[in-house]
Design an enzyme around this catalytic site. Structure first.
Site, mmCIF file in Angstrom:
data_model
loop_
_atom_site.group_PDB
_atom_site.id
_atom_site.type_symbol
_atom_site.label_atom_id
_atom_site.label_comp_id
_atom_site.label_asym_id
_atom_site.label_seq_id
_atom_site.Cartn_x
_atom_site.Cartn_y
_atom_site.Cartn_z
ATOM 1 N N TYR A 27 -1.551 -0.470 10.622
ATOM 2 C CA TYR A 27 -1.819 -1.117 9.322
ATOM 3 C C TYR A 27 -0.622 -0.942 8.386
ATOM 4 O O TYR A 27 -0.102 -1.908 7.812
ATOM 5 C CB TYR A 27 -3.090 -0.515 8.696
ATOM 6 N N LYS A 78 2.347 -3.635 6.653
ATOM 7 C CA LYS A 78 2.700 -3.756 5.223
ATOM 8 C C LYS A 78 4.218 -3.631 5.045
ATOM 9 O O LYS A 78 4.820 -4.355 4.245
ATOM 10 C CB LYS A 78 1.984 -2.680 4.394
ATOM 11 N N SER A 87 0.820 -1.207 0.000
ATOM 12 C CA SER A 87 0.000 0.000 0.000
ATOM 13 C C SER A 87 0.858 1.264 0.000
ATOM 14 O O SER A 87 1.919 1.310 0.625
ATOM 15 C CB SER A 87 -0.873 -0.005 1.257
HETATM 16 P P1 NAD Z 1 -10.970 -6.520 1.208
HETATM 17 O O1 NAD Z 1 -11.146 -6.465 2.679
HETATM 18 O O2 NAD Z 1 -12.136 -6.247 0.349
HETATM 19 O O3 NAD Z 1 -10.355 -7.938 0.784
HETATM 20 C C1 NAD Z 1 -9.516 -8.673 1.640
HETATM 21 C C2 NAD Z 1 -10.071 -10.080 1.694
HETATM 22 O O4 NAD Z 1 -9.247 -10.838 2.601
HETATM 23 C C3 NAD Z 1 -11.497 -10.142 2.234
HETATM 24 O O5 NAD Z 1 -12.310 -10.890 1.356
HETATM 25 C C4 NAD Z 1 -11.368 -10.812 3.577
HETATM 26 O O6 NAD Z 1 -12.497 -11.614 3.890
HETATM 27 C C5 NAD Z 1 -10.114 -11.641 3.383
HETATM 28 N N1 NAD Z 1 -9.400 -11.941 4.630
HETATM 29 C C6 NAD Z 1 -9.157 -11.109 5.675
HETATM 30 N N2 NAD Z 1 -8.496 -11.764 6.633
HETATM 31 C C7 NAD Z 1 -8.295 -13.019 6.181
HETATM 32 C C8 NAD Z 1 -7.663 -14.163 6.722
HETATM 33 N N3 NAD Z 1 -7.113 -14.149 7.949
HETATM 34 N N4 NAD Z 1 -7.619 -15.298 5.986
HETATM 35 C C9 NAD Z 1 -8.201 -15.342 4.745
HETATM 36 N N5 NAD Z 1 -8.826 -14.299 4.206
HETATM 37 C C10 NAD Z 1 -8.876 -13.137 4.905
HETATM 38 O O7 NAD Z 1 -9.766 -5.546 0.844
HETATM 39 P P2 NAD Z 1 -9.268 -5.046 -0.569
HETATM 40 O O8 NAD Z 1 -9.588 -3.611 -0.682
HETATM 41 O O9 NAD Z 1 -9.689 -5.984 -1.610
HETATM 42 O O10 NAD Z 1 -7.702 -5.153 -0.324
HETATM 43 C C11 NAD Z 1 -6.958 -6.306 -0.700
HETATM 44 C C12 NAD Z 1 -5.539 -6.101 -0.227
HETATM 45 O O11 NAD Z 1 -5.037 -4.882 -0.776
HETATM 46 C C13 NAD Z 1 -5.412 -5.994 1.285
HETATM 47 O O12 NAD Z 1 -4.239 -6.662 1.679
HETATM 48 C C14 NAD Z 1 -5.256 -4.498 1.511
HETATM 49 O O13 NAD Z 1 -4.508 -4.213 2.663
HETATM 50 C C15 NAD Z 1 -4.520 -4.055 0.255
HETATM 51 N N6 NAD Z 1 -4.748 -2.654 -0.108
HETATM 52 C C16 NAD Z 1 -6.028 -2.189 -0.297
HETATM 53 C C17 NAD Z 1 -6.226 -0.860 -0.630
HETATM 54 C C18 NAD Z 1 -7.615 -0.305 -0.823
HETATM 55 O O14 NAD Z 1 -7.785 0.928 -0.783
HETATM 56 N N7 NAD Z 1 -8.629 -1.105 -1.061
HETATM 57 C C19 NAD Z 1 -5.127 0.009 -0.773
HETATM 58 C C20 NAD Z 1 -3.851 -0.497 -0.576
HETATM 59 C C21 NAD Z 1 -3.665 -1.853 -0.254
#
Ligand code: NAD
Ligand code: UDP
Length: 348
Positions: free
Chosen positions: A158, A162, A134
């Protein structure tokens, strides 16, 4: 080629899964569904079925902290003669405010969960990973556009998880430089939805990010938008961010997989953003123009931890992955609104 998508039912994972399946990849989604709904899987399937696409999708409910469950997935694939080639590791917890309240949970899921996954990958001789990092890991004082070599200085748990994961991945690569192929993608602000309106972002509770907040004001789930400060050092005084269409971001993952597969071994960190900055007021205006929805707003105090201006230098992604974002802010608004209008309450 067979890919394991941890967190593949989430916002970014589901859009990437759909694209991968359309392009003929064999996909296993492994998700605990702690922050997603099984309905997303049905939506993906119904889209592919309607398109007449022959696809291979398996969905397994499980936690990345459960090593035996992960191990079984790798071993079963090997037994079937169709081993997993690479992992796209989306799974994790992602709320900044929640991470301040429950830091141990964030370290446990994000860092310990990733360590488990890497151990199981190593045991089963799967050495390729694309990791969801991120832009939040960059310090507050960086100059824009932000390139990958700028200062890393996360200000919340958070972001710290990362950074810890990126460090772990880098150490692992260095421990056996002939084998590992790892790419950490540092996302800026993923927004919008699949153009079908079948899948999109469905935050639990009141959204903390600007774009889903706007779409929920547009659908009248929320009365008005609070703009966090109009006195920032930016052209119109509101905060500037790099909003990237979720489909562009998803395509970046496919290019990252292609990039890894073309190498003997590699470790790279790569920004994925639009490379452009838009202010809160510009976003409101564009949303109103492209959708015809009025977004009432109120100016509030600045939000703790915010910066004035934050957008990516994406030249590394363009050069290494051959990737570049194609969709405009207008397209983001149209597709995001299409999803929200078709699913006023999200997946519920
Ligand atoms: P999201 O929460 O929609 O998706 C994450 C998924 O991981 C969810 O479906 C959740 O159920 C699953 N999950 C959580 N804990 C888990 C575990 N212990 N075991 C198995 N599954 C688990 O989030 P997203 O927006 O799709 O983000 C995906 C990744 O990208 C994450 O790692 C997040 O930190 C990173 N990210 C997201 C953003 C954003 O703005 N959306 C920005 C930068 C980085
Ligand atoms: N923002 C806002 N009101 C909101 C949510 C966000 O004015 O309800 C502003 C925020 O101050 C920032 C921009 O919108 O300038 C993007 O915020 P978001 O939380 O979406 O992304 P991040 O700041 O985490 O990059």
């Amino acid at each position: 080629m067979k890919l394991l998508l941890t967190g593949g039912a989430g916002y970014i994972g589901s859009h990437t899964a759909l694209l991968l399946l359309q392009r003929g990849y064999d996909v296993i989604i492994y998700d605990s569904f702690v922050n997603s709904s099984y309905k997303v899987i049905n939506a993906i399937k119904s889209y592919l079925d309607a398109d007449g696409i022959d696809y291979k999708l398996k969905t397994i409910k499980g936690d990345i902290r459960d090593k035996s469950s992960l191990d079984k997935i790798f071993k079963d694939s090997i037994k079937e003669g169709n081993a997993i080639h690479a992992v796209i590791h989306f799974a994790g917890l992602k709320s900044v405010s929640e991470s301040v309240k429950y830091p141990l949970n964030y370290w446990d899921v994000n860092v310990c969960g990733t360590k488990n996954l890497l151990e199981i990958m190593k045991e089963n001789e799967c050495y390729s990973m694309v990791f969801s990092s991120s832009a939040t890991i960059y310090g507050l004082t960086n100059s824009v556009p932000i390139s990958e070599d700028q200062k890393i200085s996360p200000i919340n748990p958070y972001g710290k998880t990362k950074v810890a994961i990126e460090n772990m991945l880098c150490d692992l690569f260095k421990s056996n430089m002939n084998k590992w192929k790892i790419c950490s993608l540092r996302y800026f602000n993923p927004v919008g939805a699949h153009p079908s309106g079948l899948i999109g972002e469905d935050p639990i509770g009141i959204p903390s990010n600007l774009f889903p907040y706007i779409t929920q004001v547009a659908i009248r789930r929320i009365n008005l938008l609070k703009v966090f400060g109009d006195n920032w050092d930016t052209e119109d005084g509101s905060g500037v961010r790099d909003y990237i269409h979720i489909m562009d971001l998803s395509e970046g993952h496919i290019d990252a997989i292609g990039f890894l597969m073309s190498k003997e071994s590699i470790y790279e960190v790569i920004n994925l953003g639009s490379g452009k900055g838009y202010s809160v007021f510009q976003m409101i205006r564009e949303f109103e123009l492209s959708t015809g929805c009025e977004i009432p707003f109120l100016i509030e105090a600045r939000r703790d931890g915010d910066v004035a201006n934050n957008f990516a230098d994406i030249s590394k992604a363009e050069n290494l992955l051959g990737w570049s974002p194609k969709r405009s802010l207008k397209q983001i608004c149209i597709d995001g609104w299409n999803w929200q209008r078709n699913n006023p309450q999200g997946y519920t």
